[in-house]
Design an enzyme around this catalytic site. Structure first.
Site, PDB file in Angstrom:
ATOM      1  N   THR A   1     -19.327 104.166 -12.880  1.00  0.00           N
ATOM      2  CA  THR A   1     -19.009 105.383 -13.628  1.00  0.00           C
ATOM      3  C   THR A   1     -19.254 106.577 -12.725  1.00  0.00           C
ATOM      4  O   THR A   1     -20.395 106.845 -12.329  1.00  0.00           O
ATOM      5  CB  THR A   1     -19.866 105.469 -14.890  1.00  0.00           C
ATOM      6  OG1 THR A   1     -19.624 104.322 -15.704  1.00  0.00           O
ATOM      7  CG2 THR A   1     -19.532 106.726 -15.678  1.00  0.00           C
TER       8      THR A   1
ATOM      9  N   ASN B   1     -17.507 107.513 -23.503  1.00  0.00           N
ATOM     10  CA  ASN B   1     -18.948 107.418 -23.730  1.00  0.00           C
ATOM     11  C   ASN B   1     -19.499 108.639 -24.450  1.00  0.00           C
ATOM     12  O   ASN B   1     -20.392 108.526 -25.301  1.00  0.00           O
ATOM     13  CB  ASN B   1     -19.677 107.215 -22.402  1.00  0.00           C
ATOM     14  CG  ASN B   1     -19.682 105.767 -21.957  1.00  0.00           C
ATOM     15  OD1 ASN B   1     -19.126 104.898 -22.637  1.00  0.00           O
ATOM     16  ND2 ASN B   1     -20.284 105.480 -20.826  1.00  0.00           N
TER      17      ASN B   1
ATOM     18  N   PHE C   1     -20.258 102.765 -35.171  1.00  0.00           N
ATOM     19  CA  PHE C   1     -21.044 103.723 -34.392  1.00  0.00           C
ATOM     20  C   PHE C   1     -21.538 104.901 -35.218  1.00  0.00           C
ATOM     21  O   PHE C   1     -21.760 105.994 -34.688  1.00  0.00           O
ATOM     22  CB  PHE C   1     -20.251 104.219 -33.177  1.00  0.00           C
ATOM     23  CG  PHE C   1     -20.727 103.605 -31.887  1.00  0.00           C
ATOM     24  CD1 PHE C   1     -21.472 104.334 -30.974  1.00  0.00           C
ATOM     25  CD2 PHE C   1     -20.465 102.279 -31.602  1.00  0.00           C
ATOM     26  CE1 PHE C   1     -21.936 103.768 -29.803  1.00  0.00           C
ATOM     27  CE2 PHE C   1     -20.912 101.699 -30.437  1.00  0.00           C
ATOM     28  CZ  PHE C   1     -21.653 102.453 -29.520  1.00  0.00           C
ATOM     29  N   ILE C   2     -21.716 104.703 -36.505  1.00  0.00           N
ATOM     30  CA  ILE C   2     -22.344 105.741 -37.324  1.00  0.00           C
ATOM     31  C   ILE C   2     -23.533 105.129 -38.071  1.00  0.00           C
ATOM     32  O   ILE C   2     -23.662 105.269 -39.285  1.00  0.00           O
ATOM     33  CB  ILE C   2     -21.340 106.427 -38.284  1.00  0.00           C
ATOM     34  CG1 ILE C   2     -20.544 105.398 -39.086  1.00  0.00           C
ATOM     35  CG2 ILE C   2     -20.421 107.360 -37.535  1.00  0.00           C
ATOM     36  CD1 ILE C   2     -19.684 106.037 -40.181  1.00  0.00           C
ATOM     37  N   TYR C   3     -24.398 104.455 -37.292  1.00  0.00           N
ATOM     38  CA  TYR C   3     -25.633 103.906 -37.833  1.00  0.00           C
ATOM     39  C   TYR C   3     -26.793 104.805 -37.427  1.00  0.00           C
ATOM     40  O   TYR C   3     -27.016 105.027 -36.240  1.00  0.00           O
ATOM     41  CB  TYR C   3     -25.870 102.486 -37.318  1.00  0.00           C
ATOM     42  CG  TYR C   3     -24.925 101.457 -37.867  1.00  0.00           C
ATOM     43  CD1 TYR C   3     -25.202 100.799 -39.069  1.00  0.00           C
ATOM     44  CD2 TYR C   3     -23.734 101.149 -37.216  1.00  0.00           C
ATOM     45  CE1 TYR C   3     -24.322  99.861 -39.597  1.00  0.00           C
ATOM     46  CE2 TYR C   3     -22.856 100.212 -37.736  1.00  0.00           C
ATOM     47  CZ  TYR C   3     -23.153  99.571 -38.917  1.00  0.00           C
ATOM     48  OH  TYR C   3     -22.292  98.639 -39.441  1.00  0.00           O
TER      49      TYR C   3
ATOM     50  N   GLY D   1     -30.594 106.003 -36.627  1.00  0.00           N
ATOM     51  CA  GLY D   1     -31.708 105.286 -36.013  1.00  0.00           C
ATOM     52  C   GLY D   1     -32.542 106.188 -35.134  1.00  0.00           C
ATOM     53  O   GLY D   1     -32.870 107.318 -35.510  1.00  0.00           O
TER      54      GLY D   1
ATOM     55  N   GLY E   1     -29.694 105.331 -26.018  1.00  0.00           N
ATOM     56  CA  GLY E   1     -30.435 105.235 -24.766  1.00  0.00           C
ATOM     57  C   GLY E   1     -29.658 104.386 -23.791  1.00  0.00           C
ATOM     58  O   GLY E   1     -28.437 104.293 -23.853  1.00  0.00           O
TER      59      GLY E   1
ATOM     60  N   CYS F   1     -26.197 104.309 -19.697  1.00  0.00           N
ATOM     61  CA  CYS F   1     -24.875 104.956 -19.723  1.00  0.00           C
ATOM     62  C   CYS F   1     -24.847 106.264 -20.493  1.00  0.00           C
ATOM     63  O   CYS F   1     -24.630 107.330 -19.908  1.00  0.00           O
ATOM     64  CB  CYS F   1     -23.837 103.986 -20.293  1.00  0.00           C
ATOM     65  SG  CYS F   1     -23.578 102.521 -19.285  1.00  0.00           S
TER      66      CYS F   1
ATOM     67  N   LYS G   1     -27.030 109.427 -19.367  1.00  0.00           N
ATOM     68  CA  LYS G   1     -26.608 109.855 -18.032  1.00  0.00           C
ATOM     69  C   LYS G   1     -25.209 110.444 -18.055  1.00  0.00           C
ATOM     70  O   LYS G   1     -24.952 111.489 -17.430  1.00  0.00           O
ATOM     71  CB  LYS G   1     -26.671 108.660 -17.088  1.00  0.00           C
ATOM     72  CG  LYS G   1     -26.053 108.856 -15.717  1.00  0.00           C
ATOM     73  CD  LYS G   1     -26.215 107.632 -14.855  1.00  0.00           C
ATOM     74  CE  LYS G   1     -25.365 106.473 -15.315  1.00  0.00           C
ATOM     75  NZ  LYS G   1     -23.920 106.675 -15.062  1.00  0.00           N
TER      76      LYS G   1
END
Length: 446
Positions: A121, A214, A255-257, A259, A263, A266, A269
């Site tokens: 990346t 990302n 991807f809408i959980y 918590g 981290g 990826c 950064k």
């Protein structure tokens, strides 16, 4: 094909193993001779489900080998993949030191025409720098061996990387060279048998796609965590909110959980690197800065819940907290930017003792946490709870989802659970007699 893969981290080793699984001959190059020797013996230095089987099988069959010598790795290779680390600098920018060193090594060692592929990346414009570096080293040698540079970003999730590589959603290739495009299509054809998956773009667009993807995923995580923080204050339940908004096909449930924030190697950064790139280009990245800020706040939010609970009961100093999970997420041993480690450091700073367990990340966590006073890493999850004043669940490993609550309650000195991943039902917790704290479930006082 004959391939060279430079770097044997998560991206390099998974790529090499999967390419060799499809019949290609792959040589991996790594400057760490200890890692090379370990891989030659079939011992992996990283944890990734299913990867060890692929590595050992293909090494045994002679399709996959390891070396510290770039010239040996490039011998007869048609394609060389750059899969080295691109860590963040203190200012958030991407450190391309390893990429440029690998490019220079290739320029010094290559003996035949080659396609150099950036899989690390990297910021927009890196392919140009790689091209200049390889050409510069050739010029020093007095040779002019044809080569091309292609961008081919990876989209693998740690913990499911083998499956992601073998069955990709898409394969992005950045090139303006028809011959390089044809070579990449041939190489990836076995991974796209059911439908066309290759997206061919300009090189800079391919480099940008990786960062945009990302950062968008990171934004979804920060968004739902900010909603969770609001829910806690207004008496709403973020679980219901997630279901309500996720039913909209424009948003979706993924991807809408809520918590402890994102981290790993990826998202943190890459968000900061794109912020740096935007600022250098004269664009004020207000949204990206907010995504980063919300995530930092989210990681410390659970630590404050723990401290508030104990401060209302005589203070946190000297109390013992059991922690389940140290990796930044399940199915990996990666602890980089892990919320669990941030929480442990914050609570230890306030005098709390920590007893922690993780099924895969103990060694890496010990390296990162060092000699924090009062920290004990235990041999199993229930040993961590023995005599502890409360339990914090920090990583969503399957083994933590339905534990023996009777055993947990008997081991704890008080039946208190802080659930950083919303794994448990409030009703089940109440039925088992636990004082239960989670994320995004608010209760208004009447």
């Amino acid at each position: 094909m004959r391939l060279c893969v430079v770097g044997t981290g998560y991206v390099g080793l998974v790529s090499a193993a999967c390419f060799s699984e499809m019949g290609n001959t792959v040589r991996c190059v790594d400057v760490n001779k200890t890692v090379v020797e370990s891989l030659r013996r079939g011992r992996l230095h990283i944890f990734e489900p299913g990867l060890d089987i692929l590595v050992r099988r293909n090494a045994l069959d002679g399709r996959l080998s390891f070396t510290s010598d770039t010239a040996e790795g490039l011998d007869g290779a048609e394609v060389a993949f750059l899969c080295v680390g691109t860590p963040a600098r203190d200012d958030g920018s991407c450190d391309l030191g390893w990429v440029m060193r690998a490019a220079a090594d290739i320029g010094r060692a290559m003996q035949s025409p080659l396609v150099v592929v950036d899989k690390s990346t990297v910021p927009v414009g890196t392919a140009d720098a790689v091209r200049a570096t390889v050409a510069g080293e050739q010029k020093k040698r007095g040779v002019d061996i044809p080569f091309d540079v292609v961008s081919n970003p990876e989209f693998m999730k740690e913990g499911d990387a083998v499956s992601d590589f073998m069955k990709p959603d898409r394969v992005v290739v950045g090139t303006e060279n028809p011959e390089s495009e044809l070579l990449m299509r041939e190489l990836y054809a076995p991974f796209a048998r059911s439908r066309e998956k290759m997206i061919v773009t300009g090189i800079r667009s391919a480099e940008m796609i990786k960062y945009a993807a990302n950062c968008l995923l990171a934004a979804k995580i920060s968004f739902i965590n900010e909603m969770a923080a609001i829910c806690e204050k207004v008496g709403a339940d973020v679980t219901d909110v997630r279901l309500g908004i996720g039913a909209d096909h424009r948003i979706g449930p993924h991807f809408i959980y809520p918590g402890l924030g994102y981290g790993g190697s990826c998202f943190p950064k890459d968000v900061r690197a794109l912020i740096h790139t935007a600022c250098e280009a004269g664009v004020e990245p207000e949204l990206l800065k907010a995504v980063d800020s919300v995530n930092d706040r989210c990681k410390i939010h659970m630590a404050r819940k723990v401290l508030d609970y104990f401060n209302e009961r005589g203070g946190a100093r000297g109390r013992t907290l059991a922690v389940w999970g140290l990796a930044f997420k399940a199915n990996t041993d990666d602890v980089r930017e892990s919320a669990a480690l941030t929480i442990i450091r914050e609570l230890a700073r306030h005098g709390m003792r920590i007893r922690a367990y993780d099924p895969a990340a103990m060694r890496r966590a010990a390296e990162q946490l060092g000699d924090i006073p009062g920290l004990t890493l235990t041999g199993d999850q229930y040993a961590a709870t023995e005599g502890a004043d409360a339990l914090l669940v920090a990583t969503e490993w399957n083994m933590f989802r339905t534990p023996d609550f009777v055993r947990v309650k008997a081991a704890l000195s008080a039946p208190v659970i802080f659930d950083g991943r919303n794994l448990y039902s409030e009703k089940i917790m109440a039925r088992n007699g636990f004082v239960y704290f989670c994320t995004g479930r608010g209760r208004l006082e009447k």
